[in-house]
Design an enzyme around this catalytic site. Structure first.
Site, PDB file in Angstrom:
ATOM      1  CG  HIS A 211      -0.309   0.155   2.522  1.00 41.45           C
ATOM      2  ND1 HIS A 211       0.448  -0.842   3.107  1.00 41.45           N
ATOM      3  CD2 HIS A 211      -0.286   1.200   3.404  1.00 41.45           C
ATOM      4  CE1 HIS A 211       0.886  -0.436   4.274  1.00 41.45           C
ATOM      5  NE2 HIS A 211       0.470   0.808   4.487  1.00 41.45           N
ATOM      6  CG  ASP A 212       2.098   3.572   2.895  1.00 46.09           C
ATOM      7  OD1 ASP A 212       1.275   4.190   2.187  1.00 46.09           O
ATOM      8  OD2 ASP A 212       2.078   3.586   4.145  1.00 46.09           O
ATOM      9  CE  LYS A 215       3.692   6.773   3.421  1.00 46.04           C
ATOM     10  NZ  LYS A 215       3.428   6.556   4.856  1.00 46.04           N
ATOM     11  CG  HIS A 240       2.330   7.760  -0.609  1.00 48.36           C
ATOM     12  ND1 HIS A 240       1.620   8.719   0.054  1.00 48.36           N
ATOM     13  CD2 HIS A 240       1.769   6.569  -0.251  1.00 48.36           C
ATOM     14  CE1 HIS A 240       0.678   8.143   0.791  1.00 48.36           C
ATOM     15  NE2 HIS A 240       0.750   6.845   0.629  1.00 48.36           N
ATOM     16  CG  HIS A 266      -3.617   3.230   0.818  1.00 44.57           C
ATOM     17  ND1 HIS A 266      -2.824   3.495  -0.275  1.00 44.57           N
ATOM     18  CD2 HIS A 266      -2.924   3.665   1.902  1.00 44.57           C
ATOM     19  CE1 HIS A 266      -1.704   4.063   0.134  1.00 44.57           C
ATOM     20  NE2 HIS A 266      -1.740   4.187   1.453  1.00 44.57           N
ATOM     21  CG  HIS A 267      -3.895   7.761   1.864  1.00 38.45           C
ATOM     22  ND1 HIS A 267      -3.979   7.867   3.234  1.00 38.45           N
ATOM     23  CD2 HIS A 267      -2.647   7.280   1.602  1.00 38.45           C
ATOM     24  CE1 HIS A 267      -2.848   7.483   3.787  1.00 38.45           C
ATOM     25  NE2 HIS A 267      -2.010   7.116   2.814  1.00 38.45           N
ATOM     26  CG  ASP A 295      -2.473   3.015   6.216  1.00 37.39           C
ATOM     27  OD1 ASP A 295      -1.455   2.743   6.876  1.00 37.39           O
ATOM     28  OD2 ASP A 295      -2.530   3.967   5.410  1.00 37.39           O
TER      29      ASP A 295
END
Length: 364
Positions: A211-212, A215, A240, A266-267, A295
């Protein structure tokens, strides 16, 4: 697996209440190289095939108290016995009876008095057909096993590749690495509680780890900054999501496809107030909606350069009641409800992760 040539040495069940007839047919089959097994009732037939490997059944439909249509039906409805050829023996040349017999699913019907030459030919042909069917079944099962083995190896290769990819984050911040591992456990647990199928559950376990991944492209000066980010830094941090989707977008496996949609969305928030595209409701992929709440829960529980760690009770109050920054309307209400109903499970995942880390640090 070995096969006999034309079914020789096969086990043939003779179901006949007439002892003289049984002995006659028994002697004939033994002389032809077969292994006869006796039964004197329909009940015996079902009992014997349940306990022994039988290759063919020769049954007299005139046995007293025998419901032969039901016996044949049970044999053919059972996956284990459906491939056993059945020859039924009738009392005479009655065409209507023969049609009725064949309609039950029996492979052959013979009339008394038996023509032994014909009987042997019918037995031999049916056993050869069964032998070929057994070989095909064996080959298909072997093929399924080989495909499963190769699929498992391929899945393990994907897993190793994905784990290697997400570990890039761990070298920058150990706590982020632990966060990634917990997200996988939260997400697959939540998917299971939501009633998703096994493939979805297994996929999100690995896909949510990414998911990240975007970054990787965020400068440390922003990613690890202790003070609040300014508007320009926040814009870079928000990028990201798109960076992660770009990294994963050309993947063909289901893990990378789901990983890309999770990384991108996911954000996003259920009420449309998220980023990067302001998606709302069911326009947000379910995988991302699941990973989102996992998250946020873990981020609230963890210490960050810009915030202290919160306990489970405080975190759940924020998720369900809001604190201005995080609000219940940000989450899929169905996913939030399941998360709330099983809050102790997620607390246990977080706690066990910390216990393992503390044990490791103590040993070092």
């Amino acid at each position: 697996m070995t096969f006999q040539n034309g079914g020789y040495d096969s086990s043939i069940l003779i179901a006949d209440s007439n002892e003289a007839d049984r002995h006659t047919v028994n002697a004939l089959l033994v002389s032809e190289g077969y292994s006869p097994v006796w039964a004197v009732s329909g009940k015996d037939v079902l009992s014997i095939v349940a306990d022994k490997k039988i290759d063919l059944i020769l049954m007299d439909i005139m046995m007293p108290g025998t419901d032969w249509p039901e016996i044949v039906k049970q044999l053919k409805d059972n996956e284990r016995t459906s491939c056993i050829p059945v020859i039924l023996v009738t009392a005479g040349e009655n065409r209507a009876m023969k049609i009725k017999v064949l309609q039950t699913g029996a492979e052959e019907v013979l009339s008394r008095p038996l023509d032994f030459d014909e009987l042997i030919i019918r037995i031999r042909n049916l056993l050869r057909s069964k032998e070929y069917g057994d070989f095909l079944n064996y080959y298909n099962e072997s093929l399924k096993t080989e495909i499963k083995v190769r699929s498992n190896r391929l899945e393990e290769a994907y897993r190793e590749t994905l784990i290697t990819l997400v570990r890039a984050s761990e070298f920058r911040d150990e706590d982020t690495g632990l966060h990634i591992n917990r997200i996988g456990r939260y997400s697959c647990t939540l998917a299971e509680l939501l009633g998703m199928d096994e493939e979805f559950i297994r996929t999100i376990l690995l896909s949510s780890l990414m998911h990240d991944v975007g970054k990787i492209g965020i400068p440390d000066s922003i990613l690890l900054k202790h003070d609040p980010l300014n508007a320009q830094e926040m814009k870079i941090m928000h990028s990201h999501c798109i960076l992660g989707a770009e990294i994963l977008r050309d993947g063909k496996s289901r893990y990378l496809v789901m990983g890309a949609e999770i990384a991108l969305s996911h954000h996003e928030r259920w009420d449309g107030s998220g980023y990067p595209y302001g998606l709302a409701g069911n326009d947000i992929p379910l995988s991302a909606r699941i990973t989102q709440i996992a998250d946020v829960y873990d981020a609230l529980r963890c210490r960050r350069p810009y915030k202290p760690a919160l306990d489970h009770t405080t975190t759940m109050r924020i998720l369900t009641e809001g604190d201005g920054r995080t609000m219940p309307r940000h989450f899929d209400p169905d996913v939030l409800a399941v998360f709330r109903e099983n809050a102790d499970v997620f607390d246990s995942i977080f706690t066990s992760s910390n216990e393992v880390t503390e044990k490791k640090e103590h040993q070092e």
